[in-house]
Motif scaffolding. Structure first.
Motif, PDB file in Angstrom:
ATOM      1  N   ALA A 197       0.820  -1.212   0.000  1.00  0.00           N
ATOM      2  CA  ALA A 197       0.000   0.000   0.000  1.00  0.00           C
ATOM      3  C   ALA A 197       0.853   1.261   0.000  1.00  0.00           C
ATOM      4  N   SER A 225     -19.179  -2.827  -4.192  1.00  0.00           N
ATOM      5  CA  SER A 225     -18.674  -2.663  -2.826  1.00  0.00           C
ATOM      6  C   SER A 225     -19.620  -3.312  -1.817  1.00  0.00           C
ATOM      7  N   PRO A 246       0.934  11.767  -7.172  1.00  0.00           N
ATOM      8  CA  PRO A 246      -0.129  12.638  -7.702  1.00  0.00           C
ATOM      9  C   PRO A 246       0.389  13.714  -8.645  1.00  0.00           C
ATOM     10  N   THR A 270       1.854   3.370  -4.054  1.00  0.00           N
ATOM     11  CA  THR A 270       1.034   4.581  -4.126  1.00  0.00           C
ATOM     12  C   THR A 270       1.494   5.460  -5.285  1.00  0.00           C
ATOM     13  N   TRP A 279      -4.646  -2.139  -4.549  1.00  0.00           N
ATOM     14  CA  TRP A 279      -6.001  -1.568  -4.615  1.00  0.00           C
ATOM     15  C   TRP A 279      -6.172  -0.481  -3.552  1.00  0.00           C
ATOM     16  N   THR A 280      -5.621  -0.730  -2.362  1.00  0.00           N
ATOM     17  CA  THR A 280      -5.661   0.284  -1.303  1.00  0.00           C
ATOM     18  C   THR A 280      -4.842   1.506  -1.694  1.00  0.00           C
ATOM     19  N   ALA A 281      -3.673   1.275  -2.308  1.00  0.00           N
ATOM     20  CA  ALA A 281      -2.815   2.395  -2.707  1.00  0.00           C
ATOM     21  C   ALA A 281      -3.485   3.287  -3.739  1.00  0.00           C
ATOM     22  N   TYR A 282      -4.329   2.716  -4.584  1.00  0.00           N
ATOM     23  CA  TYR A 282      -5.012   3.494  -5.617  1.00  0.00           C
ATOM     24  C   TYR A 282      -6.386   3.992  -5.183  1.00  0.00           C
ATOM     25  N   GLY A 283      -6.639   3.970  -3.871  1.00  0.00           N
ATOM     26  CA  GLY A 283      -7.869   4.562  -3.350  1.00  0.00           C
ATOM     27  C   GLY A 283      -9.065   3.651  -3.323  1.00  0.00           C
ATOM     28  N   ARG A 284      -8.879   2.338  -3.420  1.00  0.00           N
ATOM     29  CA  ARG A 284      -9.959   1.350  -3.399  1.00  0.00           C
ATOM     30  C   ARG A 284     -11.063   1.671  -4.407  1.00  0.00           C
ATOM     31  N   PRO A 285     -10.761   1.776  -5.688  1.00  0.00           N
ATOM     32  CA  PRO A 285     -11.807   2.095  -6.675  1.00  0.00           C
ATOM     33  C   PRO A 285     -12.764   0.918  -6.847  1.00  0.00           C
ATOM     34  N   THR A 286     -14.061   1.163  -6.663  1.00  0.00           N
ATOM     35  CA  THR A 286     -15.055   0.098  -6.798  1.00  0.00           C
ATOM     36  C   THR A 286     -15.305  -0.264  -8.255  1.00  0.00           C
TER      37      THR A 286
END
Length: 432
Positions: free
Chosen positions: A112, A213, A119, A116, A185-192
Motif C-alpha cells: 500500500a 462494494s 499525484p 502509491t 487496490w488500497t494504494a489506488y484509493g480502493r476504486p469500486t
C-alpha cells in the motif's frame, strides 16, 4: 461496452511489465523488504524458544533454519522432516493461519505504501516515459517477494525442516499475489469500478451503482458468520472433550519451553480449527487420512486412537458413513444464520439505493461467489498432510467448501434478500 473498454485501458495503460524502471525497482525492493521483515520476526521467535529450551538440539543456525521453514509454511509451501525411527521423510503441509497473518499484514502495508502513485506525475515518470501501472508494479513487488522465498527454500535444504523450492515457487504466489493486489487496490484509493470489471459478465452487467462494494462487504459478513459459527462448533467440541484435550497436552512434553511451544502451535492453529468447523457446518466436512472423513453425515475411515495432540482429541470416534451427528439442527443453524445476515445486509442496501430485483439478485450472486472463492482459497492453506498414516491428508477439500458456501448463500440468501427487500418496501409504502 465503450465504458468497459475505456476502464480496461486505464487499468492496463503503460503496464510494460518487462521494462525495469525506477518504479519497478522500488516495487521489487518493497517485496524484498516485506519478505525480510516477516523472516526476521519469525527468526526472533525461533531464537527465543531456542534460548529458553533446556534440550535444544543444534546451535542458533538450526533455529534460523526452522524460522525460514516456518516462514515458507506460513505461505502454504510444503515442508518435510526426517523420521528418526524409520529414516523416511515425513511431509508437513498444513499452514497455521495465524502464522500467515504476520507476513500477510507486512506485505499489505508495504504494498500500500510502495505502490502509491505520485499525484504530481500525471501518468509520466521523471524521464517523460509512461509511469508503471498498478498491475506491473504489483508483479514486480511479488517478484521481489518470490526471490526471498526461493532463497529461504534453498537455505533450509540442510535443516531439520526442509522447504521444497518448487512448492515455494508454486504456493507462495497464491498468498503473496492476492495480498499484494489488495495492497495495490488500497494504494489506488480502493476504486469500486475495478471490482465491478472483474465480476463475471452476467453479474457485472446487472450490478447496480454501489453494488460491487456492497457485494464484497456482504461476502465478508457472510464468511465471518460461517467462520464464527465454525469456531463455536469447534470450541464446543473441545469443551466436550476437555479431559482428553488436557491429557494429550500433558503427555506431549514435560518441559516449560516445550509446553510453551505446543501452546503457541495450538494458538496458531485456532483459525484453522474455525475453518475446519466451518467446513463441517457447510456440509462437506474435512478429510482425516486417505479415505477418512468427518462430516455431519458421519465420521469414518480413520483409527479410533489418533496421535496425541490436543486439537485431535476433540474429533468424534468413527461412527460409519451413516452415523449422522445428533446435533444436526445446531450444525445447520450456522449456514442458515450466515445466509440470513447476508440477506438482511443486501436488502437494506437495495432499499437505500433503490435497486431493482435483478440488481439485488446480482449483488447476492456476487457476494456468494466472492465468499465461496475466499473460503476455497483458505481451504487450500489449511488442508494438507500433517504426517503419515491417519494424518497423511487432513483438512477440507477446497472446491467442495467453496461450492457448498456458494450454494447455501445463493439458495437461501437470494430469496431471503428479495423477501426482506419486499417487506421493507411494503413498510415504507404503508408509512410504518
Amino acid at each position: 461496452m465503450t465504458q468497459l473498454l475505456h476502464r480496461f485501458r486505464l487499468l492496463y495503460r503503460h503496464d510494460h511489465a518487462l521494462r525495469f524502471s525506477p518504479k519497478a525497482a522500488t516495487a521489487m525492493f518493497g517485496g524484498v523488504v516485506a519478505a525480510g521483515a516477516g523472516l526476521a520476526a519469525l527468526a526472533v521467535l525461533a531464537l527465543s524458544l531456542w534460548t529458553i529450551s533446556p534440550y535444544s538440539a543444534g546451535g542458533p543456525g538450526t533455529a534460523l533454519h526452522v524460522a525460514a521453514a516456518l516462514w515458507l509454511l506460513a505461505h502454504g509451501a510444503e515442508l518435510s522432516r526426517s523420521d528418526g525411527l524409520t529414516g523416511g521423510t515425513v511431509p508437513i503441509g498444513v499452514t497455521p493461519l495465524l502464522l500467515t497473518a504476520l507476513p500477510a499484514w507486512l506485505l499489505h502495508r508495504i504494498a500500500a505504501q510502495a505502490l502509491t502513485p505520485d499525484p504530481l506525475a500525471d501518468g509520466e515518470g521523471p524521464d517523460g516515459e509512461p509511469e508503471l501501472g498498478p498491475v506491473a508494479a504489483t508483479g514486480w513487488l511479488v517478484a521481489g517477494y518470490l526471490l526471498v522465498a526461493l532463497a529461504a527454500a534453498l537455505y533450509t535444504d540442510d535443516g531439520p525442516l526442509r522447504g521444497e523450492p518448487l512448492s515455494a515457487l508454486l504456493c507462495v504466489p497464491l498468498v503473496a499475489a492476492p495480498v499484494a493486489a489488495v495492497g495495490a487496490w488500497t494504494a489506488y484509493g480502493r476504486p469500486t469500478s475495478a471490482l465491478a470489471n472483474w465480476a463475471p459478465p452476467p453479474v457485472a452487467w446487472l450490478l447496480p451503482r454501489g453494488g460491487a462494494s456492497t457485494g464484497l462487504r456482504a461476502a465478508g459478513v457472510a464468511v465471518g458468520a460461517v467462520v464464527v459459527g465454525g469456531a463455536l462448533l469447534s470450541g464446543g467440541a473441545l469443551a466436550w472433550h476437555a479431559g482428553a484435550v488436557g491429557d494429550d497436552f500433558g503427555q506431549l512434553t514435560g518441559s516449560f519451553s516445550g509446553r510453551f511451544a505446543v501452546l503457541l502451535l495450538i494458538v496458531a492453529l485456532v483459525p484453522n480449527v474455525a475453518l475446519w468447523g466451518a467446513a463441517y457446518a457447510l456440509g462437506p466436512g474435512f478429510a482425516l487420512g486417505v479415505g477418512g472423513a468427518v462430516s455431519p453425515a458421519g465420521a469414518y475411515g480413520y483409527p479410533r486412537v489418533l496421535p496425541h495432540f490436543p486439537l485431535l482429541a476433540a474429533l468424534p470416534s468413527p461412527t460409519g458413513r451413516d452415523g449422522g451427528s445428533p446435533f444436526l439442527w445446531l450444525v445447520l443453524a450456522v449456514p442458515v444464520a450466515a445466509a440470513a445476515v447476508l440477506s438482511w445486509y443486501v436488502a437494506h442496501a437495495a432499499v437505500q439505493h433503490d435497486w431493482t430485483v435483478p440488481g439485488t439478485a446480482a449483488v447476492v450472486a456476487l457476494a456468494a461467489l466472492c465468499g465461496g472463492a475466499v473460503l476455497a482459497w483458505s481451504a487450500l492453506l489449511v488442508a494438507g498432510p500433517m504426517g503419515t498414516g491417519a494424518l497423511s491428508s487432513f483438512g477440507p477439500v477446497a472446491w467442495s467448501m467453496g461450492v457448498a458456501h456458494f450454494g447455501w448463500m445463493l439458495g437461501l440468501g437470494l430469496p431471503g434478500a428479495l423477501g426482506v427487500r419486499w417487506w421493507l418496501l411494503s413498510r415504507a409504502g404503508a408509512g410504518v
